[in-house]
Design a protein around this motif. Structure first.
Motif, PDB file in Angstrom:
ATOM      1  N   LEU A  39      -2.252  -2.418 -11.795  1.00  0.00           N
ATOM      2  CA  LEU A  39      -2.250  -3.671 -12.237  1.00  0.00           C
ATOM      3  C   LEU A  39      -1.257  -4.631 -11.150  1.00  0.00           C
ATOM      4  CD1 LEU A  39      -2.892  -5.484 -14.303  1.00  0.00           C
ATOM      5  CD2 LEU A  39      -1.026  -4.899 -15.603  1.00  0.00           C
ATOM      6  N   GLY A  40      -1.462  -5.640 -10.700  1.00  0.00           N
ATOM      7  CA  GLY A  40      -0.637  -6.192  -9.681  1.00  0.00           C
ATOM      8  C   GLY A  40      -0.324  -5.593  -8.330  1.00  0.00           C
ATOM      9  N   GLN A  41      -1.109  -4.500  -8.076  1.00  0.00           N
ATOM     10  CA  GLN A  41      -0.675  -4.031  -6.623  1.00  0.00           C
ATOM     11  C   GLN A  41      -2.122  -4.053  -5.768  1.00  0.00           C
ATOM     12  OE1 GLN A  41       2.226  -2.626  -5.866  1.00  0.00           O
ATOM     13  NE2 GLN A  41       2.594  -3.599  -7.763  1.00  0.00           N
ATOM     14  N   GLY A  42      -3.054  -4.640  -6.102  1.00  0.00           N
ATOM     15  CA  GLY A  42      -4.183  -4.899  -5.290  1.00  0.00           C
ATOM     16  C   GLY A  42      -4.882  -3.386  -5.237  1.00  0.00           C
ATOM     17  N   LEU A  43      -5.641  -3.207  -3.989  1.00  0.00           N
ATOM     18  CA  LEU A  43      -6.249  -2.169  -3.677  1.00  0.00           C
ATOM     19  C   LEU A  43      -5.426  -1.100  -2.852  1.00  0.00           C
ATOM     20  CD1 LEU A  43      -8.465  -4.096  -4.935  1.00  0.00           C
ATOM     21  CD2 LEU A  43     -10.220  -2.473  -3.559  1.00  0.00           C
ATOM     22  N   GLU A  44      -5.277   0.105  -2.981  1.00  0.00           N
ATOM     23  CA  GLU A  44      -4.682   0.971  -2.285  1.00  0.00           C
ATOM     24  C   GLU A  44      -5.692   1.936  -1.627  1.00  0.00           C
ATOM     25  OE1 GLU A  44      -1.754   3.380  -4.573  1.00  0.00           O
ATOM     26  OE2 GLU A  44      -1.128   4.399  -2.928  1.00  0.00           O
ATOM     27  N   PHE A  45      -5.682   1.944  -0.260  1.00  0.00           N
ATOM     28  CA  PHE A  45      -6.660   2.973   0.256  1.00  0.00           C
ATOM     29  C   PHE A  45      -6.042   4.373  -0.062  1.00  0.00           C
ATOM     30  CE2 PHE A  45      -9.067   5.228   3.305  1.00  0.00           C
ATOM     31  CZ  PHE A  45      -8.137   5.855   4.072  1.00  0.00           C
ATOM     32  N   LEU A  46      -7.126   5.271  -0.235  1.00  0.00           N
ATOM     33  CA  LEU A  46      -6.926   6.739  -0.607  1.00  0.00           C
ATOM     34  C   LEU A  46      -7.206   7.398   0.607  1.00  0.00           C
ATOM     35  CD1 LEU A  46      -7.256   6.774  -4.487  1.00  0.00           C
ATOM     36  CD2 LEU A  46      -5.138   6.724  -3.351  1.00  0.00           C
ATOM     37  N   ILE A  47      -8.479   7.589   0.728  1.00  0.00           N
ATOM     38  CA  ILE A  47      -9.231   8.354   1.824  1.00  0.00           C
ATOM     39  C   ILE A  47     -10.805   7.848   1.905  1.00  0.00           C
ATOM     40  CG2 ILE A  47     -10.159   9.853   0.020  1.00  0.00           C
ATOM     41  CD1 ILE A  47      -9.867  12.410   1.299  1.00  0.00           C
ATOM     42  N   SER A  58      -5.273   9.796   5.085  1.00  0.00           N
ATOM     43  CA  SER A  58      -3.947   9.499   5.268  1.00  0.00           C
ATOM     44  C   SER A  58      -3.269   8.505   4.151  1.00  0.00           C
ATOM     45  CB  SER A  58      -3.615   8.377   6.567  1.00  0.00           C
ATOM     46  OG  SER A  58      -4.545   7.427   6.183  1.00  0.00           O
ATOM     47  N   GLY A  59      -4.138   7.847   3.129  1.00  0.00           N
ATOM     48  CA  GLY A  59      -3.641   7.302   1.889  1.00  0.00           C
ATOM     49  C   GLY A  59      -3.432   7.953   0.911  1.00  0.00           C
ATOM     50  N   LEU A  60      -3.649   9.266   0.626  1.00  0.00           N
ATOM     51  CA  LEU A  60      -3.569  10.027  -0.381  1.00  0.00           C
ATOM     52  C   LEU A  60      -1.972  10.068  -0.727  1.00  0.00           C
ATOM     53  CD1 LEU A  60      -5.956  13.038   0.105  1.00  0.00           C
ATOM     54  CD2 LEU A  60      -6.199  10.869  -1.259  1.00  0.00           C
ATOM     55  N   PRO A  61      -1.503   9.836  -2.205  1.00  0.00           N
ATOM     56  CA  PRO A  61      -0.193   9.761  -2.380  1.00  0.00           C
ATOM     57  C   PRO A  61       0.422  11.039  -2.601  1.00  0.00           C
ATOM     58  CG  PRO A  61      -1.521   9.146  -4.098  1.00  0.00           C
ATOM     59  CD  PRO A  61      -2.325   9.523  -3.276  1.00  0.00           C
ATOM     60  N   SER A  87      -2.272   6.526 -13.707  1.00  0.00           N
ATOM     61  CA  SER A  87      -3.101   5.850 -14.410  1.00  0.00           C
ATOM     62  C   SER A  87      -3.454   4.482 -13.662  1.00  0.00           C
ATOM     63  CB  SER A  87      -2.342   5.452 -15.640  1.00  0.00           C
ATOM     64  OG  SER A  87      -2.149   6.524 -16.547  1.00  0.00           O
ATOM     65  N   ALA A  88      -4.856   4.165 -13.296  1.00  0.00           N
ATOM     66  CA  ALA A  88      -5.367   3.101 -12.376  1.00  0.00           C
ATOM     67  C   ALA A  88      -6.696   3.303 -12.744  1.00  0.00           C
ATOM     68  CB  ALA A  88      -4.772   3.286 -11.059  1.00  0.00           C
ATOM     69  N   VAL A  89      -7.390   2.082 -11.886  1.00  0.00           N
ATOM     70  CA  VAL A  89      -8.803   2.132 -11.833  1.00  0.00           C
ATOM     71  C   VAL A  89      -9.257   2.876 -10.330  1.00  0.00           C
ATOM     72  CG1 VAL A  89     -10.968   0.850 -11.744  1.00  0.00           C
ATOM     73  CG2 VAL A  89      -9.053   0.091 -13.416  1.00  0.00           C
ATOM     74  N   TYR A  90      -9.833   3.592 -10.177  1.00  0.00           N
ATOM     75  CA  TYR A  90     -10.190   4.307  -9.090  1.00  0.00           C
ATOM     76  C   TYR A  90     -11.622   3.742  -8.561  1.00  0.00           C
ATOM     77  CZ  TYR A  90      -6.148   7.193  -9.606  1.00  0.00           C
ATOM     78  OH  TYR A  90      -4.964   7.567  -9.706  1.00  0.00           O
ATOM     79  N   LEU A  91     -11.106   3.032  -7.426  1.00  0.00           N
ATOM     80  CA  LEU A  91     -12.833   2.552  -6.862  1.00  0.00           C
ATOM     81  C   LEU A  91     -13.266   3.331  -5.712  1.00  0.00           C
ATOM     82  CD1 LEU A  91     -11.533  -1.156  -6.980  1.00  0.00           C
ATOM     83  CD2 LEU A  91     -13.144  -0.183  -8.444  1.00  0.00           C
TER      84      LEU A  91
END
Lengths: 115, 113
Positions: A39-47, A58-61, A87-91
């Motif tokens: 929420l409010g953070q946009g899309l964060e790249f994971l892998i 490189s994006g895995l937290p 907790s988030a939506v994983y796209l």
């Protein structure tokens, strides 16, 4: 199917449990991406995965996050020992290839809620 | 590292008003630029994209965006919004290398009758 398919659509689990999220990309798409939308953070790249190349992680937290892509198609994102901040939506998204600005096609996402 | 800034968090407009959503990016090399839209309850959809050529690109549903290289901007415009344009809009940047897109935090557009 015609689009990117993700399952489950919703997942509620207790803190500390492991979860697996699945993504079926569009047939023939060689590139597959995982993002997280908070929420409010946009899309964060994971892998992301491109063909048979080693994935870009490189994006895995944290090391609690991992992903696999079997046979160049279906991908599974695994979160171990879940925390409330997971907790988030994983796209999931796929594209025909990376590197040339090919548009990414997104699934509906998995809404993950950690109690 | 690349970054994308969308200056407006929430925009509220009346129907028929004109729209401009700002997007600025930080990257000095060749870029590919995208606007995605997420309607309520739906997945992200591509609205328009810029790779090269004419810096004014037309997208679906009457949207357009202009790439201004000197300003590192790719603002989204629509002359007259409709209630059905209510959605969240994301600007994204990719380069010609082998990297995923970098997204802005999104702008929520609410169109009221």
């Amino acid at each position: 199917g015609a689009g990117v398919s993700q399952s489950p659509s919703n997942k509620v689990t207790e803190k500390g449990k492991d979860v697996e999220l699945r993504c079926d990309p569009i047939s023939g798409h060689t590139a597959l991406y995982w993002y997280r939308q908070s929420l409010g953070q946009g899309l964060e790249f994971l892998i992301y995965f491109q063909g048979n190349s080693a994935p870009d992680k490189s994006g895995l937290p944290s090391d609690r996050f991992s992903a696999e892509r079997t046979g160049g198609s279906v991908s599974t994102l695994t979160i171990q020992r879940t925390q409330q901040e997971d907790s988030a939506v994983y796209l999931c998204a796929s594209s025909q290839r990376t590197g040339t600005g090919q548009p990414q096609h997104f699934g509906d996402g998995t809404r993950l809620s950690i109690l | 590292a690349q970054s994308v800034s969308q200056h407006n968090h929430h925009v509220i407009l009346s129907e028929a008003a004109s729209l401009e959503l700002g997007c600025n990016y930080s990257y000095g090399g060749t870029v590919n630029l995208f606007w995605y839209v997420q309607y309520p309850g739906q997945h992200l959809q591509l609205l328009l994209k810029y790779f090269s050529g004419d810096p004014l690109v037309k997208g679906i549903k009457g949207f357009e965006a202009e790439f201004i290289k000197s300003k590192f901007s790719f603002n989204l415009r629509k002359p007259s919004v409709q209630w059905s344009d209510t959605a969240e809009y994301f600007c994204a940047v990719g380069n010609s290398g082998n990297t995923p897109l970098v997204f802005g935090k999104g702008t929520r557009l609410s169109v009221i009758a």
